[in-house]
Scaffold this motif. Structure first.
Motif, PDB file in Angstrom:
ATOM      1  N   GLY A 116       0.795  -1.226   0.000  1.00  0.00           N
ATOM      2  CA  GLY A 116       0.000   0.000   0.000  1.00  0.00           C
ATOM      3  C   GLY A 116       0.822   1.267   0.000  1.00  0.00           C
ATOM      4  O   GLY A 116       2.027   1.263  -0.273  1.00  0.00           O
ATOM      5  N   GLU A 117       0.167   2.387   0.343  1.00  0.00           N
ATOM      6  CA  GLU A 117       0.752   3.721   0.212  1.00  0.00           C
ATOM      7  C   GLU A 117       2.045   3.880   0.994  1.00  0.00           C
ATOM      8  O   GLU A 117       2.994   4.504   0.535  1.00  0.00           O
ATOM      9  N   GLN A 170       8.175   2.597   3.329  1.00  0.00           N
ATOM     10  CA  GLN A 170       8.639   2.821   4.692  1.00  0.00           C
ATOM     11  C   GLN A 170       8.459   1.575   5.542  1.00  0.00           C
ATOM     12  O   GLN A 170       9.319   1.244   6.373  1.00  0.00           O
ATOM     13  N   ARG A 171       7.362   0.857   5.350  1.00  0.00           N
ATOM     14  CA  ARG A 171       7.134  -0.384   6.098  1.00  0.00           C
ATOM     15  C   ARG A 171       8.208  -1.417   5.742  1.00  0.00           C
ATOM     16  O   ARG A 171       8.695  -2.151   6.604  1.00  0.00           O
ATOM     17  N   PHE A 172       8.582  -1.460   4.465  1.00  0.00           N
ATOM     18  CA  PHE A 172       9.629  -2.383   4.028  1.00  0.00           C
ATOM     19  C   PHE A 172      10.957  -2.022   4.683  1.00  0.00           C
ATOM     20  O   PHE A 172      11.676  -2.896   5.180  1.00  0.00           O
ATOM     21  N   ASP A 216      11.452  -0.316   7.468  1.00  0.00           N
ATOM     22  CA  ASP A 216      11.383  -0.588   8.903  1.00  0.00           C
ATOM     23  C   ASP A 216      11.609  -2.067   9.182  1.00  0.00           C
ATOM     24  O   ASP A 216      12.347  -2.441  10.105  1.00  0.00           O
ATOM     25  N   CYS A 217      10.986  -2.924   8.374  1.00  0.00           N
ATOM     26  CA  CYS A 217      11.136  -4.361   8.545  1.00  0.00           C
ATOM     27  C   CYS A 217      12.575  -4.790   8.280  1.00  0.00           C
ATOM     28  O   CYS A 217      13.157  -5.602   9.007  1.00  0.00           O
ATOM     29  N   HIS A 218      13.165  -4.215   7.232  1.00  0.00           N
ATOM     30  CA  HIS A 218      14.553  -4.538   6.884  1.00  0.00           C
ATOM     31  C   HIS A 218      15.491  -4.132   8.007  1.00  0.00           C
ATOM     32  O   HIS A 218      16.409  -4.880   8.378  1.00  0.00           O
ATOM     33  N   PHE A 219      15.280  -2.957   8.587  1.00  0.00           N
ATOM     34  CA  PHE A 219      16.123  -2.463   9.677  1.00  0.00           C
ATOM     35  C   PHE A 219      16.009  -3.375  10.901  1.00  0.00           C
ATOM     36  O   PHE A 219      17.013  -3.752  11.507  1.00  0.00           O
ATOM     37  N   LEU A 220      14.773  -3.734  11.265  1.00  0.00           N
ATOM     38  CA  LEU A 220      14.578  -4.589  12.429  1.00  0.00           C
ATOM     39  C   LEU A 220      15.171  -5.975  12.209  1.00  0.00           C
ATOM     40  O   LEU A 220      15.729  -6.589  13.128  1.00  0.00           O
ATOM     41  N   ARG A 221      15.094  -6.468  10.967  1.00  0.00           N
ATOM     42  CA  ARG A 221      15.696  -7.760  10.642  1.00  0.00           C
ATOM     43  C   ARG A 221      17.206  -7.704  10.840  1.00  0.00           C
ATOM     44  O   ARG A 221      17.812  -8.635  11.408  1.00  0.00           O
ATOM     45  N   ASP A 222      17.838  -6.623  10.414  1.00  0.00           N
ATOM     46  CA  ASP A 222      19.280  -6.476  10.610  1.00  0.00           C
ATOM     47  C   ASP A 222      19.644  -6.438  12.086  1.00  0.00           C
ATOM     48  O   ASP A 222      20.676  -6.969  12.501  1.00  0.00           O
ATOM     49  N   GLN A 223      18.799  -5.788  12.892  1.00  0.00           N
ATOM     50  CA  GLN A 223      19.059  -5.726  14.323  1.00  0.00           C
ATOM     51  C   GLN A 223      19.033  -7.118  14.942  1.00  0.00           C
ATOM     52  O   GLN A 223      19.868  -7.457  15.800  1.00  0.00           O
ATOM     53  N   VAL A 224      18.103  -7.940  14.501  1.00  0.00           N
ATOM     54  CA  VAL A 224      18.019  -9.315  15.003  1.00  0.00           C
ATOM     55  C   VAL A 224      19.266 -10.099  14.612  1.00  0.00           C
ATOM     56  O   VAL A 224      19.865 -10.817  15.426  1.00  0.00           O
TER      57      VAL A 224
END
Length: 273
Positions: free
Chosen positions: A147-148, A152-154, A156-164
C-alpha cells in the motif's frame, strides 16, 4: 635466473626509491629502459596529462594488462575517475601505492578454501545489474501490495531484521549500502556519473553495492530524501540507477559518503545477442 616475483614495468619516469623498497622481495619493478619481451603482471604509469592518451590507445588496441597511474600527491576522486574512464585500473597515490599493488597483484596472504575467485570489477558490475533488475521488479510488486506506506514499512522491517541478525552475532549491511560484501574482500571503488548535475558535480565513486542500498563517495554533500540518478557502467552492461538518499556523512574536508536506497533501474547497454 629470472625472479619468480610478478613484474611491473614503470613508464613515464623513474621508479621511486620508496616504492622499490616497499615492494622488494614481493613484486619486481622494472624501469622503462630495461623493457623486454615477456609477460608483464602490470604497468605503472607516472600520472601526467599526456599519459592518459597512451592509456586510452593501449586499451583501444585490445591491451588487457592491468594499468595503474602513479601520483606523487594525494589523489582526488575526480582525477581517479578520469583515469578509470580512460582505461586505467586505478590511479594510486605514492604513499599508499605499494600496499594497493601488493594486495591486487599478490592477493591476500591467506584465503578461505573454496572462496570465490577474484574477477574484474566491470564483470561484477554486470552481474550486479542483472540481479538488481530482477530483484527491483519483484520488490516493486511487493511494495504495491503493502500500500501507500509500503516503502517505509519495508525499510522498517529490513532495519529490524538487521538488528536481530546483529544480536545473533552476524554483521550484515543495513539499507543504504553501509557495506558491500564480506570484509575479506577489498572495497569496491568504481567511477560513476550522476545525471542532472552540474559538470563539477557529475563525478562520484561507487563504494558499496547491495540489494537495497548503494554507497557513494562525492566531493559535495547530498541531503536525505534527495533523489539521484546514477549512470553506472560495467564491462558489457550499463544502467541508470535511480536512488533516494537515506543518509550522508562527511569523511574528509571535501569528501562526503552517501547511502542511498535503490528505487529503480533502466538498462541502457547490454551484451550483443
Amino acid at each position: 635466473m629470472q625472479s619468480p616475483n610478478p613484474r611491473i614495468v614503470v613508464l613515464g619516469g623513474p621508479i621511486p626509491d620508496v616504492l622499490r623498497t616497499q615492494l622488494d622481495g614481493n613484486i619486481d619493478l622494472v624501469p622503462e629502459s630495461e623493457v623486454e619481451s615477456g609477460t608483464w603482471t602490470g604497468i605503472l604509469v607516472h600520472a601526467k596529462i599526456e599519459s592518459l592518451a597512451a592509456v586510452r590507445r593501449f586499451r583501444n588496441a585490445g591491451g588487457l594488462t592491468p594499468i595503474y597511474g602513479l601520483s606523487e600527491h594525494p589523489v582526488e576522486v575526480s582525477k581517479r575517475i578520469q583515469w578509470i574512464r580512460e582505461g586505467a585500473d586505478d590511479l594510486l597515490a605514492l604513499d599508499t601505492a605499494a600496499a594497493v599493488l601488493a594486495r591486487r597483484i599478490r592477493g591476500p596472504a591467506t584465503r578461505a578454501a573454496g572462496g570465490e575467485s577474484e574477477v574484474q570489477t566491470g564483470a561484477r558490475i554486470d552481474r550486479y545489474l542483472i540481479a538488481l533488475q530482477r530483484y527491483l521488479r519483484t520488490r516493486q510488486e511487493l511494495l504495491a501490495i503493502l500500500g501507500e506506506s509500503g516503502r517505509q514499512r519495508f525499510l522498517d522491517c529490513h532495519f529490524l531484521r538487521d538488528q536481530v541478525l546483529r544480536a545473533a552475532g552476524s554483521d550484515l549491511p543495513g539499507v543504504g549500502g553501509s557495506q558491500r560484501r564480506a570484509s575479506d574482500r577489498e572495497p569496491l571503488q568504481w567511477g560513476v556519473r550522476l545525471l542532472d548535475r552540474a559538470a563539477n558535480e557529475a563525478t562520484a565513486e561507487l563504494q558499496n553495492i547491495g540489494a537495497d542500498g548503494i554507497g557513494l563517495a562525492l566531493h559535495y554533500p547530498l541531503q536525505p530524501g534527495e533523489s539521484v540518478r546514477i549512470d553506472l557502467d560495467g564491462d558489457t552492461m550499463s544502467a541508470i540507477v535511480t536512488a533516494e538518499v537515506r543518509w550522508q556523512r562527511r569523511s574528509a574536508r571535501e569528501r562526503w559518503e552517501v547511502g542511498a536506497f535503490a528505487l529503480g533501474l533502466e538498462i541502457t547497454r547490454s551484451p550483443p545477442t
